[in-house]
Design an enzyme around this catalytic site. Sequence first.
Site, short mmCIF file in Angstrom:
data_model
loop_
_atom_site.label_atom_id
_atom_site.label_comp_id
_atom_site.label_asym_id
_atom_site.label_seq_id
_atom_site.Cartn_x
_atom_site.Cartn_y
_atom_site.Cartn_z
N SER A 1 -26.17 -17.77 -5.13
CA SER A 1 -25.39 -16.63 -4.61
C SER A 1 -25.67 -15.34 -5.41
CB SER A 1 -23.90 -16.95 -4.68
OG SER A 1 -23.16 -15.78 -4.33
N GLY B 1 -30.80 -8.50 5.88
CA GLY B 1 -29.34 -8.65 5.79
C GLY B 1 -28.73 -8.32 4.44
N ALA C 1 -25.27 -17.97 17.65
CA ALA C 1 -23.84 -18.07 17.97
C ALA C 1 -23.11 -18.92 16.93
CB ALA C 1 -23.66 -18.64 19.36
N LYS D 1 -22.30 -22.41 23.41
CA LYS D 1 -21.69 -21.85 22.20
C LYS D 1 -21.58 -20.33 22.30
CE LYS D 1 -22.79 -23.11 17.89
NZ LYS D 1 -23.72 -23.66 16.87
N LYS E 1 -15.56 -21.75 4.50
CA LYS E 1 -15.07 -20.55 5.20
C LYS E 1 -13.97 -20.86 6.22
CE LYS E 1 -18.63 -17.07 4.87
NZ LYS E 1 -19.50 -16.16 5.61
N ASN F 1 -13.87 -15.06 4.32
CA ASN F 1 -14.81 -15.04 3.19
C ASN F 1 -14.21 -14.40 1.94
OD1 ASN F 1 -14.83 -12.34 3.89
ND2 ASN F 1 -17.02 -12.08 3.49
N ASP G 1 -17.11 -9.90 6.39
CA ASP G 1 -18.46 -9.90 6.97
C ASP G 1 -18.54 -8.89 8.12
OD1 ASP G 1 -19.66 -11.79 5.34
OD2 ASP G 1 -19.07 -13.48 6.61
N ALA H 1 -21.98 -16.39 11.44
CA ALA H 1 -22.36 -14.99 11.21
C ALA H 1 -22.26 -14.20 12.52
CB ALA H 1 -23.77 -14.91 10.65
N ASN I 1 -28.25 -17.59 22.81
CA ASN I 1 -28.28 -18.67 21.82
C ASN I 1 -29.01 -19.87 22.39
OD1 ASN I 1 -27.55 -19.71 19.24
ND2 ASN I 1 -26.03 -21.03 20.24
P1 NDP Z 1 -24.76 -21.26 11.55
O1 NDP Z 1 -25.34 -22.55 11.11
O2 NDP Z 1 -23.30 -21.14 11.77
O3 NDP Z 1 -25.48 -20.80 12.94
C1 NDP Z 1 -26.88 -20.86 13.05
C2 NDP Z 1 -27.33 -20.28 14.39
O4 NDP Z 1 -28.76 -20.25 14.40
C3 NDP Z 1 -26.90 -21.11 15.60
O5 NDP Z 1 -26.63 -20.23 16.67
C4 NDP Z 1 -28.16 -21.94 15.91
O6 NDP Z 1 -28.31 -22.26 17.28
C5 NDP Z 1 -29.25 -20.94 15.54
N1 NDP Z 1 -30.53 -21.57 15.16
C6 NDP Z 1 -30.76 -22.38 14.10
N2 NDP Z 1 -32.07 -22.74 14.06
C7 NDP Z 1 -32.67 -22.14 15.13
C8 NDP Z 1 -34.00 -22.13 15.63
N3 NDP Z 1 -34.98 -22.79 15.02
N4 NDP Z 1 -34.26 -21.40 16.74
C9 NDP Z 1 -33.27 -20.71 17.35
N5 NDP Z 1 -31.98 -20.69 16.94
C10 NDP Z 1 -31.68 -21.40 15.83
O7 NDP Z 1 -25.27 -20.19 10.47
P2 NDP Z 1 -24.56 -18.82 10.06
O8 NDP Z 1 -24.14 -18.13 11.30
O9 NDP Z 1 -23.57 -19.06 9.00
O10 NDP Z 1 -25.77 -18.02 9.36
C11 NDP Z 1 -26.84 -17.53 10.15
C12 NDP Z 1 -27.71 -16.60 9.31
O11 NDP Z 1 -26.97 -15.45 8.91
C13 NDP Z 1 -28.24 -17.23 8.02
O12 NDP Z 1 -29.57 -16.78 7.82
C14 NDP Z 1 -27.33 -16.68 6.95
O13 NDP Z 1 -27.96 -16.62 5.69
C15 NDP Z 1 -27.10 -15.27 7.50
N6 NDP Z 1 -25.85 -14.66 7.01
C16 NDP Z 1 -25.95 -13.45 6.39
C17 NDP Z 1 -24.84 -12.80 5.94
C18 NDP Z 1 -25.00 -11.48 5.24
O14 NDP Z 1 -24.04 -11.00 4.63
N7 NDP Z 1 -26.16 -10.87 5.32
C19 NDP Z 1 -23.49 -13.36 6.08
C20 NDP Z 1 -23.48 -14.64 6.78
C21 NDP Z 1 -24.63 -15.27 7.21
P3 NDP Z 1 -27.51 -23.52 17.94
O15 NDP Z 1 -26.11 -23.05 18.19
O16 NDP Z 1 -28.26 -23.80 19.18
O17 NDP Z 1 -27.58 -24.63 16.92
#
Ligand code: NDP
Length: 273
Positions: free
Chosen positions: A14, A235, A128, A155, A65, A86, A102, A131, A150
């Site tokens: 972190s 990000g 979806a 979702k 979270k 958060n 966030d 984040a 998505n």
């Molecule tokens: P989640 O696990 O909650 O969601 C992941 C999402 O990505 C889902 O919609 C999933 O789709 C999709 N996904 C995963 N793999 C693939 C793929 N290969 N192709 C297409 N879609 C894919 O993660 P978070 O929402 O918590 O985090 C998402 C990103 O945001 C991360 O990179 C995280 O580091 C970043 N983040 C950044 C923040 C910042 O402050 N900059 C704060 C919070 C997060 P499906 O629903 O179909 O599984």
Amino acid sequence: MKRLAVIGDPVGHSLSPLIHMTWIDALRLEASYESIRVPAGETAAALDDFEQQEFQGLNVTLPHKQAVLAKVTETSDAVEAIGAANTLSRLPRGGWRADNTDAPGLLTALARIGLSDFSDKTVLMLGAGGAARAGLFALDRAGAKIILLNRTVEKAEQIITECCSRAHVSGPLGTLQEHADHADLIINTTSAGHGGAHIPLPDGEGRLFYDMSYGTPAEAQLAHAKAQGWQTEDGLGMLVGQAAESFSIWFDGVRPDIEIALTACRTSLEQNV
Ligand code: NDP
């Protein structure tokens, strides 16, 4: 001395301690900020423990979270709509208040690069998960039209219903090419980059591609977006933006310097490549 920490598992990577200690040192505040590993399933016991140890504020990252919500006394409207927190602050009468920074953190990041009026903007959001929920909440209230795509389309439909005050368009990620023409900017909230994948993009024609991920997981996607003619941003701005909101909650409205924390984060990421 104000005691602050980020809790999660894993949490060693972190950047939050670096960001907050940069501000604490710059402002010469009597405070400490550490990272503490709390395994899944131990959220409630840990919050009791941190209250006993007189921690005043906690940032909360995966996997806690949502789990913290069962234990807090007060929640903000954003936490209610997003379904995750958060930032926790200890209440004077005991217990914890939960906020989600966030959502404003994303708006801070976009404002920093010149985007603050969304009333005539169509935003194409990819993903979806957690984040996306914060991003949707922020942009819906900021007046944007949103197209949410998505991999698992159900979702996308579900989170629009839960996080937005207005109706928006949703669809499968595979329809990105046909929706991209109507978008003023794309925000990628997927975690595809963590698995080394990237989402193929059409021609950007100078429009903004904002990726919520940063560091190594963002590299392939941002390189591809740039090659396709998108203006790109990672990000880190959102990460520092959400930290600034938390800091302001804990330090009675003090607004810390975003740029010094961003520089510290970029230097740290470069050194750890
Ligand atoms: P989640 O696990 O909650 O969601 C992941 C999402 O990505 C889902 O919609 C999933 O789709 C999709 N996904 C995963 N793999 C693939 C793929 N290969 N192709 C297409 N879609 C894919 O993660 P978070 O929402 O918590 O985090 C998402 C990103 O945001 C991360 O990179 C995280 O580091 C970043 N983040 C950044 C923040 C910042 O402050 N900059 C704060 C919070 C997060 P499906 O629903 O179909 O599984």
